[in-house]
Design a protein around this motif. Structure first.
Motif, PDB file in Angstrom:
ATOM      1  N   ILE A  14      32.967  44.126  33.728  1.00 44.43           N
ATOM      2  CA  ILE A  14      32.439  42.766  33.834  1.00 44.43           C
ATOM      3  C   ILE A  14      33.493  41.892  34.515  1.00 44.43           C
ATOM      4  O   ILE A  14      34.662  41.921  34.147  1.00 44.43           O
ATOM      5  CB  ILE A  14      32.112  42.175  32.440  1.00 44.43           C
ATOM      6  N   ALA A  15      33.056  41.152  35.533  1.00 42.84           N
ATOM      7  CA  ALA A  15      33.917  40.156  36.180  1.00 42.84           C
ATOM      8  C   ALA A  15      33.399  38.792  35.767  1.00 42.84           C
ATOM      9  O   ALA A  15      32.195  38.521  35.842  1.00 42.84           O
ATOM     10  CB  ALA A  15      33.871  40.297  37.700  1.00 42.84           C
ATOM     11  N   ARG A  16      34.305  37.943  35.313  1.00 44.23           N
ATOM     12  CA  ARG A  16      33.945  36.581  34.911  1.00 44.23           C
ATOM     13  C   ARG A  16      34.826  35.620  35.689  1.00 44.23           C
ATOM     14  O   ARG A  16      35.996  35.896  35.941  1.00 44.23           O
ATOM     15  CB  ARG A  16      34.158  36.414  33.407  1.00 44.23           C
ATOM     16  N   GLY A  21      32.663  30.288  33.773  1.00 42.02           N
ATOM     17  CA  GLY A  21      32.089  31.311  32.907  1.00 42.02           C
ATOM     18  C   GLY A  21      31.003  32.161  33.526  1.00 42.02           C
ATOM     19  O   GLY A  21      30.367  32.946  32.825  1.00 42.02           O
ATOM     20  N   GLN A  22      30.788  32.063  34.842  1.00 45.48           N
ATOM     21  CA  GLN A  22      29.812  32.954  35.474  1.00 45.48           C
ATOM     22  C   GLN A  22      30.317  34.385  35.345  1.00 45.48           C
ATOM     23  O   GLN A  22      31.521  34.629  35.336  1.00 45.48           O
ATOM     24  CB  GLN A  22      29.647  32.609  36.949  1.00 45.48           C
ATOM     25  N   GLN A  23      29.401  35.329  35.267  1.00 51.21           N
ATOM     26  CA  GLN A  23      29.828  36.717  35.182  1.00 51.21           C
ATOM     27  C   GLN A  23      28.860  37.632  35.897  1.00 51.21           C
ATOM     28  O   GLN A  23      27.699  37.282  36.130  1.00 51.21           O
ATOM     29  CB  GLN A  23      30.039  37.164  33.745  1.00 51.21           C
ATOM     30  N   CYS A  24      29.378  38.814  36.256  1.00 55.25           N
ATOM     31  CA  CYS A  24      28.564  39.814  36.942  1.00 55.25           C
ATOM     32  C   CYS A  24      29.145  41.193  36.658  1.00 55.25           C
ATOM     33  O   CYS A  24      30.256  41.317  36.139  1.00 55.25           O
ATOM     34  CB  CYS A  24      28.532  39.551  38.452  1.00 55.25           C
ATOM     35  N   GLY A  39      26.367  39.660  42.429  1.00 56.17           N
ATOM     36  CA  GLY A  39      26.031  39.006  41.168  1.00 56.17           C
ATOM     37  C   GLY A  39      25.651  37.542  41.330  1.00 56.17           C
ATOM     38  O   GLY A  39      25.450  36.842  40.340  1.00 56.17           O
ATOM     39  N   GLY A  40      25.597  37.061  42.573  1.00 57.39           N
ATOM     40  CA  GLY A  40      25.180  35.686  42.825  1.00 57.39           C
ATOM     41  C   GLY A  40      26.279  34.653  42.608  1.00 57.39           C
ATOM     42  O   GLY A  40      26.006  33.470  42.475  1.00 57.39           O
ATOM     43  N   ILE A  41      27.535  35.100  42.574  1.00 58.44           N
ATOM     44  CA  ILE A  41      28.654  34.185  42.375  1.00 58.44           C
ATOM     45  C   ILE A  41      29.241  33.821  43.728  1.00 58.44           C
ATOM     46  O   ILE A  41      29.611  34.702  44.512  1.00 58.44           O
ATOM     47  CB  ILE A  41      29.725  34.810  41.460  1.00 58.44           C
ATOM     48  N   ASP A  42      29.310  32.545  44.007  1.00 61.71           N
ATOM     49  CA  ASP A  42      29.844  32.055  45.272  1.00 61.71           C
ATOM     50  C   ASP A  42      31.366  32.028  45.202  1.00 61.71           C
ATOM     51  O   ASP A  42      31.935  31.295  44.400  1.00 61.71           O
ATOM     52  CB  ASP A  42      29.284  30.651  45.550  1.00 61.71           C
ATOM     53  N   VAL A  95      38.908  38.513  34.577  1.00 59.31           N
ATOM     54  CA  VAL A  95      38.607  37.092  34.642  1.00 59.31           C
ATOM     55  C   VAL A  95      39.379  36.550  35.844  1.00 59.31           C
ATOM     56  O   VAL A  95      40.599  36.708  35.923  1.00 59.31           O
ATOM     57  CB  VAL A  95      39.017  36.333  33.363  1.00 59.31           C
ATOM     58  N   LEU A  96      38.653  35.950  36.778  1.00 61.54           N
ATOM     59  CA  LEU A  96      39.255  35.393  37.990  1.00 61.54           C
ATOM     60  C   LEU A  96      39.169  33.882  37.975  1.00 61.54           C
ATOM     61  O   LEU A  96      38.128  33.328  37.628  1.00 61.54           O
ATOM     62  CB  LEU A  96      38.522  35.891  39.240  1.00 61.54           C
ATOM     63  N   GLU A  97      40.241  33.245  38.398  1.00 60.66           N
ATOM     64  CA  GLU A  97      40.261  31.792  38.571  1.00 60.66           C
ATOM     65  C   GLU A  97      40.562  31.506  40.028  1.00 60.66           C
ATOM     66  O   GLU A  97      41.323  32.239  40.663  1.00 60.66           O
ATOM     67  CB  GLU A  97      41.346  31.170  37.702  1.00 60.66           C
ATOM     68  N   MET A  98      39.990  30.420  40.543  1.00 57.28           N
ATOM     69  CA  MET A  98      40.320  29.994  41.897  1.00 57.28           C
ATOM     70  C   MET A  98      41.804  29.684  41.948  1.00 57.28           C
ATOM     71  O   MET A  98      42.343  29.083  41.024  1.00 57.28           O
ATOM     72  CB  MET A  98      39.547  28.744  42.312  1.00 57.28           C
ATOM     73  N   SER A  99      42.458  30.102  43.005  1.00 54.77           N
ATOM     74  CA  SER A  99      43.900  29.864  43.137  1.00 54.77           C
ATOM     75  C   SER A  99      44.152  28.497  43.726  1.00 54.77           C
ATOM     76  O   SER A  99      43.363  27.986  44.525  1.00 54.77           O
ATOM     77  CB  SER A  99      44.521  30.928  44.038  1.00 54.77           C
ATOM     78  N   SER A 100      45.262  27.903  43.328  1.00 60.14           N
ATOM     79  CA  SER A 100      45.637  26.603  43.863  1.00 60.14           C
ATOM     80  C   SER A 100      46.611  26.752  45.021  1.00 60.14           C
ATOM     81  O   SER A 100      47.162  25.790  45.507  1.00 60.14           O
ATOM     82  CB  SER A 100      46.248  25.736  42.769  1.00 60.14           C
TER      83      SER A 100
END
Length: 101
Positions: A14-16, A21-24, A39-42, A95-100
């Motif tokens: 699972i990738a979140r 909190g979107q996941q696929c 998974g429809g995650i942009d 779990v991935l977060e957008m990087s700054s």
């Protein structure tokens, strides 16, 4: 006759994405970016070969392996948890977060 039953192993992880909190499903045989898109995650992307860094993110949880030897990250970025989902394959739930950066 002694038979043992092996626990069922899931063919995917699972990738979140955080904090939304979107996941696929995240398939180990394909890059995380492809799984996110399916998974429809942009998620931002461009080159898909690890060189442009458009998709760079922070791996908050989990582990990945790379499909190329040099994924376009500095050793310091890799040590701080940066990943390039276009060439990173999951080896666990992530779990991935957008990087700054």
């Amino acid at each position: 006759m002694n038979s043992s039953t092996a626990p069922a192993i899931s063919p995917f992880f699972i990738a979140r994405t955080a904090p939304d909190g979107q996941q696929c499903d995240a398939w180990p045989e394909q890059p995380l970016l492809v799984s996110l898109e399916q998974g429809g995650i942009d998620w931002p992307s461009s080159c898909r070969n690890g060189s442009c860094r458009t998709c760079i993110g922070q791996l908050a949880e989990g582990q990945v392996r790379y499909s190329i030897d040099w994924p376009g990250l500095t050793p310091e970025e890799r040590a701080s948890g940066c990943v390039l989902p276009c060439v990173a394959h999951p080896v666990s739930d992530v779990v991935l977060e957008m990087s700054s950066i």
